[in-house]
Design a protein around this motif. Structure first.
Motif, PDB file in Angstrom:
ATOM      1  N   LEU A  39       1.334  -1.435  -0.482  1.00 30.81           N
ATOM      2  CA  LEU A  39       0.304  -0.036   0.006  1.00 30.81           C
ATOM      3  C   LEU A  39       1.195   1.031  -0.088  1.00 30.81           C
ATOM      4  N   ALA A  40       2.113   1.331   0.780  1.00 30.04           N
ATOM      5  CA  ALA A  40       3.084   2.627   0.448  1.00 30.04           C
ATOM      6  C   ALA A  40       3.935   3.073  -0.813  1.00 30.04           C
ATOM      7  N   ARG A  41       3.548   1.454  -1.800  1.00 30.16           N
ATOM      8  CA  ARG A  41       4.335   2.218  -2.668  1.00 30.16           C
ATOM      9  C   ARG A  41       3.091   2.598  -3.607  1.00 30.16           C
ATOM     10  N   LYS A  42       2.216   2.185  -3.727  1.00 26.63           N
ATOM     11  CA  LYS A  42       0.444   2.796  -4.728  1.00 26.63           C
ATOM     12  C   LYS A  42       1.143   1.991  -5.699  1.00 26.63           C
ATOM     13  N   SER A  43       0.972   2.770  -6.869  1.00 23.34           N
ATOM     14  CA  SER A  43       1.037   2.025  -8.828  1.00 23.34           C
ATOM     15  C   SER A  43       2.568   1.896  -8.691  1.00 23.34           C
ATOM     16  N   ASP A  44       3.965   2.048  -7.989  1.00 20.04           N
ATOM     17  CA  ASP A  44       4.940   1.412  -7.913  1.00 20.04           C
ATOM     18  C   ASP A  44       4.938  -0.446  -7.380  1.00 20.04           C
ATOM     19  N   LEU A  92       3.138  -7.888  -8.748  1.00 22.28           N
ATOM     20  CA  LEU A  92       1.699  -7.995  -7.548  1.00 22.28           C
ATOM     21  C   LEU A  92       1.163  -6.109  -8.742  1.00 22.28           C
ATOM     22  N   GLU A  93       1.195  -6.181  -9.256  1.00 27.31           N
ATOM     23  CA  GLU A  93       0.245  -5.609 -10.253  1.00 27.31           C
ATOM     24  C   GLU A  93      -0.803  -5.591  -9.347  1.00 27.31           C
ATOM     25  N   VAL A  94      -1.357  -4.492  -8.399  1.00 32.18           N
ATOM     26  CA  VAL A  94      -2.818  -4.806  -7.573  1.00 32.18           C
ATOM     27  C   VAL A  94      -3.819  -4.169  -8.134  1.00 32.18           C
ATOM     28  N   ASP A  95      -5.579  -5.050  -7.874  1.00 31.26           N
ATOM     29  CA  ASP A  95      -6.394  -3.609  -8.205  1.00 31.26           C
ATOM     30  C   ASP A  95      -7.196  -3.767  -7.026  1.00 31.26           C
ATOM     31  N   PHE A  96      -6.498  -2.377  -6.132  1.00 33.27           N
ATOM     32  CA  PHE A  96      -6.974  -2.238  -4.450  1.00 33.27           C
ATOM     33  C   PHE A  96      -8.178  -1.928  -4.902  1.00 33.27           C
ATOM     34  N   GLU A  97      -8.964  -1.847  -6.120  1.00 36.09           N
ATOM     35  CA  GLU A  97     -10.685  -1.673  -5.298  1.00 36.09           C
ATOM     36  C   GLU A  97     -10.970  -3.074  -4.781  1.00 36.09           C
ATOM     37  N   LYS A  98     -10.246  -4.069  -5.672  1.00 34.59           N
ATOM     38  CA  LYS A  98     -10.105  -5.316  -5.494  1.00 34.59           C
ATOM     39  C   LYS A  98     -10.021  -5.871  -4.196  1.00 34.59           C
ATOM     40  N   GLY A 119      -4.002   6.455   1.372  1.00 34.85           N
ATOM     41  CA  GLY A 119      -3.414   7.286   0.483  1.00 34.85           C
ATOM     42  C   GLY A 119      -3.390   6.676  -1.262  1.00 34.85           C
ATOM     43  N   ILE A 120      -4.585   5.681  -0.504  1.00 35.52           N
ATOM     44  CA  ILE A 120      -5.042   4.415  -1.822  1.00 35.52           C
ATOM     45  C   ILE A 120      -6.292   5.194  -2.722  1.00 35.52           C
TER      46      ILE A 120
END
Length: 166
Positions: A39-44, A92-98, A119-120
């Motif tokens: 979560l701290a890395r967000k889109s990285d 680990l390309e996360v779909d944060f809403e999912k 932050g997400i």
């Protein structure tokens, strides 16, 4: 034996209740740290060999395979867990809403209440996802109640209209 099979063996191992509690407490602490990093890395997004990612998240490779089991359905590209080895390339390309929705589904309050979510996803968006999750869990019945309005549109109660002969 695949890493995922090793993880399943570790998770299913016969233990005393105290040992079981200690095993899962340690795993959930490790899992929480991993999600905080993600979560701290967000889109990285994290990517690399499974063994490298496991080291980066301070987990043995088999435990990381178990972590992958938890996050897999929240990734943009899911992985076939049984085929993962230490040399497998992972992103680990996360779909944060999912991910947020899946954490609600698993009742993982220690994860979906992490402050890193701020932050997400906005508080409003998290509330919308929570509302959708609650709506998805509601039981729906096709059965017409005797005192419900008749579906024929007459305006009468079902029992006094189309359901009168039942």
């Amino acid at each position: 034996m695949s890493l995922y099979s090793q993880w399943q063996g570790m998770a299913d191992m016969q233990r005393t209740p105290q040992e079981t509690e200690a095993f899962w407490k340690e795993y959930f602490d490790t899992e929480t740290k991993a999600y905080k990093k993600i979560l701290a890395r967000k889109s990285d997004f994290f990517s690399g060999k499974l063994s490298e990612l496991a080291d980066g998240f301070e987990m043995p490779a088999a435990v990381f395979a178990g972590f992958m089991d938890g996050i897999n359905s929240s990734l943009v590209k899911e992985y076939e867990l049984e085929k993962l080895g230490e040399e497998s390339e992972i992103k680990l390309e996360v779909d944060f809403e999912k991910l947020f929705y899946n954490m609600l589904e698993c009742k993982a309050k220690w994860l979906y209440t992490l402050p890193e979510w701020e932050g997400i996803l906005s508080e409003q968006r998290r509330r919308e996802i929570r509302d959708k999750w609650r709506l998805d869990r509601q039981a729906v019945s096709d059965k017409i109640g005797r005192n419900s309005p008749c579906p024929c549109g007459s305006g009468k109660k079902y029992k006094k209209c189309c359901g009168a002969g039942e």
